[in-house]
Design an enzyme around this catalytic site. Structure first.
Site, mmCIF file in Angstrom:
data_model
loop_
_atom_site.group_PDB
_atom_site.id
_atom_site.type_symbol
_atom_site.label_atom_id
_atom_site.label_comp_id
_atom_site.label_asym_id
_atom_site.label_seq_id
_atom_site.Cartn_x
_atom_site.Cartn_y
_atom_site.Cartn_z
ATOM 1 C CG ASP A 8 49.045 -33.576 85.124
ATOM 2 O OD1 ASP A 8 48.780 -32.354 85.283
ATOM 3 O OD2 ASP A 8 50.015 -34.119 85.683
ATOM 4 C CG HIS A 9 46.267 -34.835 88.627
ATOM 5 N ND1 HIS A 9 46.981 -35.713 87.821
ATOM 6 C CD2 HIS A 9 47.003 -34.697 89.767
ATOM 7 C CE1 HIS A 9 48.091 -36.078 88.466
ATOM 8 N NE2 HIS A 9 48.126 -35.475 89.639
ATOM 9 N N GLY A 66 51.938 -30.168 86.448
ATOM 10 C CA GLY A 66 52.345 -29.419 87.633
ATOM 11 C C GLY A 66 53.566 -28.561 87.372
ATOM 12 C CB THR A 67 57.043 -29.360 86.821
ATOM 13 O OG1 THR A 67 56.924 -30.572 86.044
ATOM 14 C CG2 THR A 67 57.095 -29.711 88.302
ATOM 15 N N GLY A 68 55.233 -28.792 84.156
ATOM 16 C CA GLY A 68 55.412 -28.670 82.695
ATOM 17 C C GLY A 68 56.483 -29.605 82.172
ATOM 18 C CB ILE A 69 59.369 -31.209 83.839
ATOM 19 C CG1 ILE A 69 59.938 -29.855 84.275
ATOM 20 C CG2 ILE A 69 60.504 -32.152 83.435
ATOM 21 C CD1 ILE A 69 60.749 -29.905 85.574
ATOM 22 N N GLY A 70 57.082 -33.078 82.780
ATOM 23 C CA GLY A 70 56.649 -34.400 82.297
ATOM 24 C C GLY A 70 56.000 -34.295 80.926
ATOM 25 C CG MET A 71 52.321 -32.076 80.272
ATOM 26 S SD MET A 71 51.283 -33.274 79.386
ATOM 27 C CE MET A 71 49.659 -32.843 80.018
ATOM 28 C CG HIS A 98 66.185 -18.150 67.604
ATOM 29 N ND1 HIS A 98 67.209 -17.666 68.379
ATOM 30 C CD2 HIS A 98 65.818 -17.118 66.776
ATOM 31 C CE1 HIS A 98 67.459 -16.405 68.048
ATOM 32 N NE2 HIS A 98 66.617 -16.043 67.079
ATOM 33 N NE ARG A 132 71.729 -17.193 63.564
ATOM 34 C CZ ARG A 132 70.979 -16.088 63.611
ATOM 35 N NH1 ARG A 132 70.456 -15.583 62.525
ATOM 36 N NH2 ARG A 132 70.743 -15.503 64.775
ATOM 37 C CG HIS A 133 67.211 -19.578 63.779
ATOM 38 N ND1 HIS A 133 68.081 -19.721 64.831
ATOM 39 C CD2 HIS A 133 67.127 -18.249 63.520
ATOM 40 C CE1 HIS A 133 68.505 -18.526 65.207
ATOM 41 N NE2 HIS A 133 67.946 -17.620 64.427
HETATM 42 C C1 RB5 Z 1 51.661 -34.787 89.126
HETATM 43 O O1 RB5 Z 1 51.645 -34.783 90.515
HETATM 44 C C2 RB5 Z 1 52.956 -34.181 88.600
HETATM 45 O O2 RB5 Z 1 53.972 -35.097 88.734
HETATM 46 C C3 RB5 Z 1 52.790 -33.762 87.163
HETATM 47 O O3 RB5 Z 1 51.756 -32.828 87.074
HETATM 48 C C4 RB5 Z 1 53.964 -33.111 86.492
HETATM 49 O O4 RB5 Z 1 54.480 -32.072 87.264
HETATM 50 C C5 RB5 Z 1 55.010 -33.998 85.998
HETATM 51 O O5 RB5 Z 1 55.985 -33.584 85.365
#
Ligand code: RB5
Length: 150
Positions: A8-9, A66-71, A98, A132-133
């Site tokens: 993303d951006h 930004g965090t990698g979490i949303g992706m 694994h 096992r994995h």
């Molecule tokens: C965008 O501002 C931010 O929310 C996105 O990049 C990401 O971190 C979401 O998980």
């Protein structure tokens, strides 16, 4: 090996930096966007890259926000995708060895470009151990199937 890469951006600059690295190490890639720092929605770009993994056009996808979490959350909603958020090389190694992860996600606001290259290299060079994995991966697939009917 061919891989897909998207962001993303918030991940745009790290994506561009990793593309240069992939060129240097001669790994072919498909860039699934985004193509600027203009605000956009990470699920759109996770989906595009993971579709290429699902249909076998690429072996792996690299997703950056930004965090990698949303992706990571988005990718793991998709059938057959095993995505791992990695901020260190140990996790990158073992999620291949694994978990047979086929998608790696990183946070551009968490890891710098130098560390991100090491993390990606470790992910790309590590084979799945099987054994096992493989049984555990099979159980993940069973849960995915059962939950798709809920
Ligand atoms: C965008 O501002 C931010 O929310 C996105 O990049 C990401 O971190 C979401 O998980």
């Amino acid at each position: 090996m061919k891989i897909a890469i998207s962001s993303d951006h918030g991940g745009y600059f790290l994506k561009e930096s990793l593309k240069k690295h992939l060129g240097d190490i001669q790994v072919e890639y498909i860039d699934c966007g985004t193509d600027s720092e203009t605000s956009c929605d990470y699920p759109d770009f996770a989906y595009k890259a993971c579709k290429l993994v699902q249909n076998g056009e690429v072996t792996y996808a690299v997703l950056i926000c930004g965090t990698g979490i949303g992706m990571c959350i988005t990718a793991n909603k998709m059938k057959g995708i095993r995505a791992a958020l990695c901020s260190d090389t140990f996790s990158a190694h073992f999620t291949r060895a694994h978990n047979d992860a086929n998608v790696i996600t990183m946070g551009a606001r968490v890891v710098g470009p130098g560390l991100a290259e090491f993390i990606l290299d470790e992910f790309l060079k590590t084979p799945f151990e099987g054994g096992r994995h493989a049984r555990r991966i099979g159980k993940i697939a069973e849960i995915e199937k059962a939950e798709s009917h809920v």
